[in-house]
Design an enzyme around this catalytic site. Structure first.
Site, PDB file in Angstrom:
ATOM      1  NE  ARG A 217      49.967  35.499  48.255  1.00 47.52           N
ATOM      2  CZ  ARG A 217      48.682  35.839  48.387  1.00 47.52           C
ATOM      3  NH1 ARG A 217      47.737  34.945  48.123  1.00 47.52           N
ATOM      4  NH2 ARG A 217      48.335  37.054  48.772  1.00 47.52           N
ATOM      5  CG  HIS A 265      43.668  32.688  42.498  1.00 49.19           C
ATOM      6  ND1 HIS A 265      44.954  33.091  42.284  1.00 49.19           N
ATOM      7  CD2 HIS A 265      43.292  33.286  43.667  1.00 49.19           C
ATOM      8  CE1 HIS A 265      45.345  33.899  43.263  1.00 49.19           C
ATOM      9  NE2 HIS A 265      44.346  34.023  44.126  1.00 49.19           N
TER      10      HIS A 265
END
Length: 302
Positions: A217, A265
Site C-alpha cells: 500500500r 502497480h
C-alpha cells in the site's frame, strides 16, 4: 440468484464470461432494481456508491484484495468479503522474489562499462535477512517462495500467528523486525494504524543500505522521509509499486531519483480465470447460509 456487477465498465468484457462460467446458475446484470439483487460483485470505480437500497443483498464480494475504499462506506451494511485469489498470490510472490533476488545478488552493480568488478561477491542467501511486514495470504505466499532459497526469514504481523519456516514477530516488535531487514518487503493493509508507518524514525531502524520493496500500500510510507533516507545512504534502494496518488504524477520525485525503481502497480493483479471460482464459491455460500470465505473484519479494516 441475481447478482449485480458493480465495477468499472472496462472490466465487464473480461470478467463476465469468467464469472458466468464459474457460476452458471447466476443471473449477472449491470443494472436493475436494487431490491432485486441477491449479491453484489464490487470493484472501486463503478457507478454504485450508495449500497443502502440493496437491502436484500446477502454479500458484497470485492474483486480486490484491498478493501479500504469500500469498508469505510457508511452505507455498507451487507457482509463484505475481500478477494483471495490464488493467481494474485502467485503473482505477488513472483514479483517479490524477483526483486529480493535482484537486491540480494546486487545485480545493478555490474554495469556494462568495461570495469571488471570481480571483488563484489554477494553473500549466500542463508547469510541474508529478509523481513516481510504483513503475514496474511500474500505475505505467506511470498515467504513460501523465498523459503527454499535459504534466506533468513522474519515476518511481522499484529497477531504473531506462526508460519512454517518464518520467525514471526507480533505487533509490539516492529522495531526489532526492522533492525534485521537487509531486505524489507512491505505487505501490510491500509488501515489507520499503518498509514505513514514507515516514517523517518522507522526507516532509521533499518540496517544502513537496506533495500525496501513495497508492493502493498502506498499509504504505508512517508514519501519525504523515504527520499531523505535514500539521499543520506540510510536506504540503499526502494522498489515501489504502489503510491498515494495513482497513476504516479510525471513530476513526482520518485521518477527521477537514482535510488528508486517505480513499477506501475503490477505486482499482483486479480485474474478473472483464477478469481471467478472464488467468487462463485462465496455466492453459493451466501445463498445457502454457509460461512462466507475471507469475510472482512470491519473493526480492523481488512
Amino acid at each position: 440468484m441475481k447478482v449485480l456487477f458493480a465495477a468499472p465498465d472496462r472490466m465487464w468484457s473480461e470478467w463476465a464470461p469468467a464469472l458466468q462460467s464459474a457460476c452458471p446458475e447466476m443471473d449477472l446484470a449491470r443494472d436493475g432494481a436494487p431490491a432485486g439483487f441477491d449479491a453484489i460483485i464490487y470493484a472501486p470505480g463503478g457507478e454504485i456508491d450508495d449500497l443502502s437500497p440493496f437491502s436484500n443483498a446477502r454479500l458484497v464480494q470485492s474483486l480486490w484484495a484491498g478493501v479500504e475504499r469500500i469498508v469505510t462506506n457508511p452505507t455498507l451494511t451487507q457482509p463484505l468479503a475481500r478477494m483471495v485469489d490464488p493467481g494474485l498470490a502467485q503473482g505477488m510472490a513472483e514479483f517479490c522474489t524477483g526483486w529480493v533476488m535482484r537486491a540480494h545478488l546486487g545485480m545493478d552493480r555490474y554495469l556494462q562499462d568495461g570495469n571488471w568488478r570481480n571483488g563484489q561477491i554477494p553473500p549466500l542467501a542463508r547469510e541474508r535477512d529478509v523481513v516481510i511486514l504483513g503475514m496474511g495470504e500474500l505475505g505467506r505466499a511470498v515467504a513460501a517462495m523465498l523459503r527454499p532459497i535459504g534466506f533468513r526469514l522474519t515476518g511481522f504481523s499484529a497477531s504473531g500467528r506462526p508460519v512454517d519456516g518464518v520467525e514471526v514477530l507480533p505487533g509490539d516488535h516492529l522495531d526489532q523486525a526492522l533492525q534485521r531487514a537487509d531486505i524489507l518487503v512491505t505487505l501490510l493493509p491500509d488501515t489507520p494504524d499503518t498509514r505513514g508507518l514507515m516514517d523517518a524514525a522507522r526507516l532509521a531502524h533499518l540496517p544502513k543500505g537496506a533495500w525496501l520493496i513495497n508492493p502493498g500500500r502506498g499509504t504505508l510510507i512517508d514519501d519525504d522521509a523515504l527520499l531523505d533516507a535514500l539521499d543520506r545512504g540510510q536506504l540503499g534502494h526502494a522498489v515501489l509499486d504502489v503510491f498515494r496518488d495513482e497513476p504516479l504524477p510525471p513530476s513526482h520525485q520518485f521518477w527521477g531519483h537514482p535510488g528508486v525503481t517505480v513499477t506501475p502497480h503490477i505486482a499482483a493483479e486479480t485474474r478473472p480465470q483464477t478469481a471467478a471460482p472464488v467468487v462463485a464459491e462465496n455466492l453459493r455460500r451466501a445463498m445457502s447460509g454457509a460461512p462466507i470465505l475471507h469475510l472482512v473484519d470491519r473493526t480492523k479494516g481488512y
